[in-house]
Design a protein around this motif. Structure first.
Motif, PDB file in Angstrom:
ATOM      1  N   TYR A   1       0.836  -1.199   0.000  1.00  0.00           N
ATOM      2  CA  TYR A   1       0.000   0.000   0.000  1.00  0.00           C
ATOM      3  C   TYR A   1       0.873   1.252   0.000  1.00  0.00           C
ATOM      4  O   TYR A   1       0.655   2.178  -0.788  1.00  0.00           O
ATOM      5  CB  TYR A   1      -0.936   0.008   1.210  1.00  0.00           C
ATOM      6  CG  TYR A   1      -1.589   1.348   1.415  1.00  0.00           C
ATOM      7  CD1 TYR A   1      -2.652   1.748   0.615  1.00  0.00           C
ATOM      8  CD2 TYR A   1      -1.092   2.245   2.352  1.00  0.00           C
ATOM      9  CE1 TYR A   1      -3.218   3.002   0.772  1.00  0.00           C
ATOM     10  CE2 TYR A   1      -1.658   3.493   2.506  1.00  0.00           C
ATOM     11  CZ  TYR A   1      -2.716   3.868   1.722  1.00  0.00           C
ATOM     12  OH  TYR A   1      -3.267   5.115   1.861  1.00  0.00           O
ATOM     13  N   GLU A   2       1.871   1.272   0.869  1.00  0.00           N
ATOM     14  CA  GLU A   2       2.735   2.439   0.955  1.00  0.00           C
ATOM     15  C   GLU A   2       3.502   2.672  -0.345  1.00  0.00           C
ATOM     16  O   GLU A   2       3.684   3.813  -0.771  1.00  0.00           O
ATOM     17  CB  GLU A   2       3.687   2.294   2.147  1.00  0.00           C
ATOM     18  CG  GLU A   2       2.956   2.357   3.471  1.00  0.00           C
ATOM     19  CD  GLU A   2       3.823   2.005   4.661  1.00  0.00           C
ATOM     20  OE1 GLU A   2       5.044   1.791   4.485  1.00  0.00           O
ATOM     21  OE2 GLU A   2       3.277   1.933   5.775  1.00  0.00           O
ATOM     22  N   SER A   3       3.934   1.602  -0.986  1.00  0.00           N
ATOM     23  CA  SER A   3       4.612   1.736  -2.285  1.00  0.00           C
ATOM     24  C   SER A   3       3.671   2.322  -3.329  1.00  0.00           C
ATOM     25  O   SER A   3       4.077   3.168  -4.130  1.00  0.00           O
ATOM     26  CB  SER A   3       5.123   0.370  -2.754  1.00  0.00           C
ATOM     27  OG  SER A   3       6.159  -0.075  -1.921  1.00  0.00           O
ATOM     28  N   ALA A   4       2.418   1.874  -3.316  1.00  0.00           N
ATOM     29  CA  ALA A   4       1.437   2.402  -4.271  1.00  0.00           C
ATOM     30  C   ALA A   4       1.182   3.889  -4.029  1.00  0.00           C
ATOM     31  O   ALA A   4       1.083   4.680  -4.972  1.00  0.00           O
ATOM     32  CB  ALA A   4       0.130   1.611  -4.182  1.00  0.00           C
ATOM     33  N   VAL A   5       1.093   4.285  -2.771  1.00  0.00           N
ATOM     34  CA  VAL A   5       0.872   5.690  -2.435  1.00  0.00           C
ATOM     35  C   VAL A   5       2.016   6.556  -2.956  1.00  0.00           C
ATOM     36  O   VAL A   5       1.795   7.649  -3.481  1.00  0.00           O
ATOM     37  CB  VAL A   5       0.712   5.861  -0.909  1.00  0.00           C
ATOM     38  CG1 VAL A   5       0.815   7.319  -0.497  1.00  0.00           C
ATOM     39  CG2 VAL A   5      -0.601   5.270  -0.441  1.00  0.00           C
ATOM     40  N   LEU A   6       3.235   6.057  -2.834  1.00  0.00           N
ATOM     41  CA  LEU A   6       4.410   6.843  -3.228  1.00  0.00           C
ATOM     42  C   LEU A   6       4.803   6.669  -4.693  1.00  0.00           C
ATOM     43  O   LEU A   6       5.781   7.264  -5.138  1.00  0.00           O
ATOM     44  CB  LEU A   6       5.600   6.464  -2.338  1.00  0.00           C
ATOM     45  CG  LEU A   6       5.460   6.837  -0.864  1.00  0.00           C
ATOM     46  CD1 LEU A   6       6.611   6.263  -0.061  1.00  0.00           C
ATOM     47  CD2 LEU A   6       5.365   8.341  -0.693  1.00  0.00           C
ATOM     48  N   SER A   7       4.049   5.882  -5.434  1.00  0.00           N
ATOM     49  CA  SER A   7       4.433   5.577  -6.808  1.00  0.00           C
ATOM     50  C   SER A   7       4.479   6.807  -7.711  1.00  0.00           C
ATOM     51  O   SER A   7       5.180   6.803  -8.712  1.00  0.00           O
ATOM     52  CB  SER A   7       3.495   4.525  -7.408  1.00  0.00           C
ATOM     53  OG  SER A   7       2.175   5.045  -7.512  1.00  0.00           O
ATOM     54  N   GLY A   8       3.784   7.862  -7.359  1.00  0.00           N
ATOM     55  CA  GLY A   8       3.819   9.084  -8.150  1.00  0.00           C
ATOM     56  C   GLY A   8       5.042   9.942  -7.893  1.00  0.00           C
ATOM     57  O   GLY A   8       5.241  10.966  -8.536  1.00  0.00           O
ATOM     58  N   VAL A   9       5.862   9.535  -6.931  1.00  0.00           N
ATOM     59  CA  VAL A   9       7.077  10.274  -6.586  1.00  0.00           C
ATOM     60  C   VAL A   9       8.259   9.394  -6.963  1.00  0.00           C
ATOM     61  O   VAL A   9       8.370   8.271  -6.490  1.00  0.00           O
ATOM     62  CB  VAL A   9       7.114  10.593  -5.069  1.00  0.00           C
ATOM     63  CG1 VAL A   9       8.365  11.386  -4.720  1.00  0.00           C
ATOM     64  CG2 VAL A   9       5.858  11.335  -4.637  1.00  0.00           C
ATOM     65  N   ASP A  10       9.145   9.902  -7.835  1.00  0.00           N
ATOM     66  CA  ASP A  10      10.264   9.056  -8.280  1.00  0.00           C
ATOM     67  C   ASP A  10      11.215   8.749  -7.133  1.00  0.00           C
ATOM     68  O   ASP A  10      11.189   9.394  -6.082  1.00  0.00           O
ATOM     69  CB  ASP A  10      10.990   9.668  -9.476  1.00  0.00           C
ATOM     70  CG  ASP A  10      11.792  10.921  -9.145  1.00  0.00           C
ATOM     71  OD1 ASP A  10      12.527  10.920  -8.133  1.00  0.00           O
ATOM     72  OD2 ASP A  10      11.709  11.898  -9.899  1.00  0.00           O
ATOM     73  N   GLY A  11      12.056   7.751  -7.339  1.00  0.00           N
ATOM     74  CA  GLY A  11      12.943   7.256  -6.295  1.00  0.00           C
ATOM     75  C   GLY A  11      13.869   8.300  -5.719  1.00  0.00           C
ATOM     76  O   GLY A  11      14.122   8.323  -4.509  1.00  0.00           O
TER      77      GLY A  11
END
Length: 194
Positions: free
Chosen positions: A158-168
């Motif tokens: 879930y947390e990865s999906a939330v942050l997916s719009g922000v690049d690494g």
């Protein structure tokens, strides 16, 4: 809303862009930008810069908390109960109720109440101290460990999906900035307690 309490705000951003650091407009606007604009209109003499940061941190935390708790609700756990179970799992050894309170930033009374419920559910077990009968040592049962190990991957996905719009790269920068802020705040609070 003062923009720092994280609460919901129904006002729309009038200019369609969020005021970012230095007043730059961000894409789509956000509720904190609208609140800041309102404060600037009625109190242009005040520096609302801190409100833009703290308000956004609080608003993000409130939104993340609402959605992130779904896997926990399905497991019949509250966020606070999962934090206790997680502390026992990640430390890898028995903890006393006082140690759990420090690990989870909770009061002793709240930890005691939660531990009672978790023990009754068979997720945590207590062992008395052989030298001091007032002290209890707590650890996860196999059921508790399996529950934490089952929920954690879902939480991280879930947390990865939330942050997916922000690049690494930006995620790293954000983590570093927040880590620095958190370290400063924790240091100040620790100094005030002593």
């Amino acid at each position: 809303m003062t923009a720092t309490d994280g609460g919901a705000h129904d006002g729309a951003a009038g200019d369609g862009g969020a005021a970012g650091p230095g007043g730059a407009a961000g894409p789509g606007g956000d509720t904190v930008a609208a609140v800041v604009r309102q404060w600037r209109a009625v109190r242009p003499d005040l520096d609302t810069g801190p409100m833009e940061i703290i308000g956004r941190i609080n608003r993000c935390a409130a939104l993340l908390q609402q959605a992130e708790d779904a896997p926990l609700r399905r497991a019949g756990l509250s966020r606070a109960e999962f934090d206790l179970l997680g502390a026992l799992r990640r430390t890898g050894h028995e903890l006393t109720p006082g140690e759990l309170a420090r690990e989870t930033f909770s009061s002793g009374a709240a930890v005691t109440k939660r531990l009672k419920q978790l023990t009754e559910r068979g997720l945590v077990e207590r062992r008395g101290d052989t030298r001091d009968r007032r002290v209890a040592h707590l650890r996860l049962t196999d059921t508790g460990r399996d529950l934490v190990d089952g929920i954690l991957p879902e939480q991280l996905a879930y947390e990865s999906a939330v942050l997916s719009g922000v690049d690494g790269v930006r995620q790293g920068e954000l983590a570093a900035l927040l880590g620095g802020l958190l370290g400063q705040l924790e240091g100040r609070l620790d100094a005030l307690r002593t």
